[in-house]
Write a protein that holds these residues in place. Sequence first.
Motif, PDB file in Angstrom:
ATOM      1  N   PHE A  36       0.843  -1.190   0.000  1.00 32.28           N
ATOM      2  CA  PHE A  36       0.000   0.000   0.000  1.00 32.28           C
ATOM      3  C   PHE A  36       0.882   1.245   0.000  1.00 32.28           C
ATOM      4  O   PHE A  36       1.573   1.512   0.994  1.00 32.28           O
ATOM      5  CB  PHE A  36      -0.864   0.034   1.263  1.00 32.28           C
ATOM      6  N   GLY A  37       0.862   2.002  -1.086  1.00 31.81           N
ATOM      7  CA  GLY A  37       1.589   3.271  -1.128  1.00 31.81           C
ATOM      8  C   GLY A  37       0.925   4.278  -0.206  1.00 31.81           C
ATOM      9  O   GLY A  37      -0.291   4.245   0.005  1.00 31.81           O
ATOM     10  N   ARG A  38       1.713   5.192   0.338  1.00 32.50           N
ATOM     11  CA  ARG A  38       1.195   6.140   1.328  1.00 32.50           C
ATOM     12  C   ARG A  38       1.166   7.586   0.851  1.00 32.50           C
ATOM     13  O   ARG A  38       0.617   8.449   1.531  1.00 32.50           O
ATOM     14  CB  ARG A  38       2.023   6.030   2.607  1.00 32.50           C
ATOM     15  N   ASN A  39       1.747   7.874  -0.303  1.00 31.45           N
ATOM     16  CA  ASN A  39       1.777   9.246  -0.791  1.00 31.45           C
ATOM     17  C   ASN A  39       0.575   9.550  -1.671  1.00 31.45           C
ATOM     18  O   ASN A  39      -0.006   8.655  -2.286  1.00 31.45           O
ATOM     19  CB  ASN A  39       3.044   9.521  -1.598  1.00 31.45           C
ATOM     20  N   GLY A  40       0.275  10.833  -1.766  1.00 31.31           N
ATOM     21  CA  GLY A  40      -0.726  11.301  -2.713  1.00 31.31           C
ATOM     22  C   GLY A  40      -0.066  11.606  -4.049  1.00 31.31           C
ATOM     23  O   GLY A  40       1.157  11.475  -4.191  1.00 31.31           O
ATOM     24  N   PRO A  41      -0.854  12.019  -5.038  1.00 30.82           N
ATOM     25  CA  PRO A  41      -0.303  12.302  -6.364  1.00 30.82           C
ATOM     26  C   PRO A  41       0.756  13.406  -6.374  1.00 30.82           C
ATOM     27  O   PRO A  41       1.618  13.421  -7.243  1.00 30.82           O
ATOM     28  CB  PRO A  41      -1.515  12.741  -7.182  1.00 30.82           C
ATOM     29  N   ASP A  42       0.702  14.298  -5.397  1.00 28.33           N
ATOM     30  CA  ASP A  42       1.683  15.384  -5.342  1.00 28.33           C
ATOM     31  C   ASP A  42       2.984  14.972  -4.653  1.00 28.33           C
ATOM     32  O   ASP A  42       3.892  15.780  -4.503  1.00 28.33           O
ATOM     33  CB  ASP A  42       1.080  16.602  -4.654  1.00 28.33           C
ATOM     34  N   GLY A  43       3.068  13.694  -4.200  1.00 30.97           N
ATOM     35  CA  GLY A  43       4.286  13.196  -3.582  1.00 30.97           C
ATOM     36  C   GLY A  43       4.371  13.421  -2.085  1.00 30.97           C
ATOM     37  O   GLY A  43       5.367  13.050  -1.463  1.00 30.97           O
ATOM     38  N   THR A  44       3.333  14.006  -1.486  1.00 32.86           N
ATOM     39  CA  THR A  44       3.348  14.208  -0.037  1.00 32.86           C
ATOM     40  C   THR A  44       2.645  13.054   0.659  1.00 32.86           C
ATOM     41  O   THR A  44       1.766  12.405   0.088  1.00 32.86           O
ATOM     42  CB  THR A  44       2.669  15.531   0.360  1.00 32.86           C
ATOM     43  N   ASP A  51      -3.550   6.783  10.501  1.00 32.76           N
ATOM     44  CA  ASP A  51      -4.505   6.388   9.452  1.00 32.76           C
ATOM     45  C   ASP A  51      -4.396   4.895   9.180  1.00 32.76           C
ATOM     46  O   ASP A  51      -5.400   4.190   9.023  1.00 32.76           O
ATOM     47  CB  ASP A  51      -4.240   7.144   8.141  1.00 32.76           C
ATOM     48  N   TRP A  52      -3.162   4.391   9.082  1.00 32.57           N
ATOM     49  CA  TRP A  52      -2.932   2.975   8.809  1.00 32.57           C
ATOM     50  C   TRP A  52      -3.478   2.111   9.946  1.00 32.57           C
ATOM     51  O   TRP A  52      -4.132   1.103   9.707  1.00 32.57           O
ATOM     52  CB  TRP A  52      -1.454   2.701   8.580  1.00 32.57           C
ATOM     53  N   ARG A 117     -10.229   3.435  -2.068  1.00 32.28           N
ATOM     54  CA  ARG A 117     -11.307   4.427  -1.888  1.00 32.28           C
ATOM     55  C   ARG A 117     -10.989   5.386  -0.739  1.00 32.28           C
ATOM     56  O   ARG A 117     -11.099   6.596  -0.888  1.00 32.28           O
ATOM     57  CB  ARG A 117     -12.627   3.725  -1.582  1.00 32.28           C
ATOM     58  N   ARG A 118     -10.625   4.826   0.373  1.00 30.79           N
ATOM     59  CA  ARG A 118     -10.430   5.615   1.590  1.00 30.79           C
ATOM     60  C   ARG A 118      -9.329   6.658   1.439  1.00 30.79           C
ATOM     61  O   ARG A 118      -9.473   7.792   1.904  1.00 30.79           O
ATOM     62  CB  ARG A 118     -10.110   4.671   2.743  1.00 30.79           C
ATOM     63  N   PHE A 119      -8.229   6.266   0.790  1.00 28.13           N
ATOM     64  CA  PHE A 119      -7.074   7.159   0.700  1.00 28.13           C
ATOM     65  C   PHE A 119      -6.833   7.680  -0.719  1.00 28.13           C
ATOM     66  O   PHE A 119      -5.777   8.246  -0.996  1.00 28.13           O
ATOM     67  CB  PHE A 119      -5.830   6.460   1.252  1.00 28.13           C
TER      68      PHE A 119
END
Length: 138
Positions: A36-44, A51-52, A117-119
């Motif tokens: 499961f990747g943890r970053n958003g599309p902007d890399g943050t 959350d996990w 969905r959640r993240f």
Amino acid sequence: MRAVALLLLLAACQAGGAPPACPDGTGPAAVAELAFGRNGPDGTLRVTDADWADFLAEEATPRFPDGLTSFDASGQWRGPDGRIAREPAKFLWLVMPAASLEEAHARTKPVAEAYRRRFRQESVLVVLRGTCATFQGS
């Protein structure tokens, strides 16, 4: 040529999920590995440790109450622009005694979908394989 064809046939049978011949004291099991990747599309960072923990408690643990293993990982992938993106990740390792690969897929798919969905994640890597397993000392 026949030897090559026979090797390809044997590999296809094994890849098709035929249960392994397990040593005494072990039994067939399906293993699912989810990244499961943890970053958003902007890399943050989009998914914090809190959350996990909430996700595990609400989504994974109810589906796998007999146990699971979770740990931190580092991932990387090539984006559409050809650049390598790196991000922190969480890894979920699930061993399902006596489950087929089809059952493992059916049980893990809702976890991956809930995370996406959640993240608001593009994807979750899911690897399924058949193996032999036991709990030593049980």
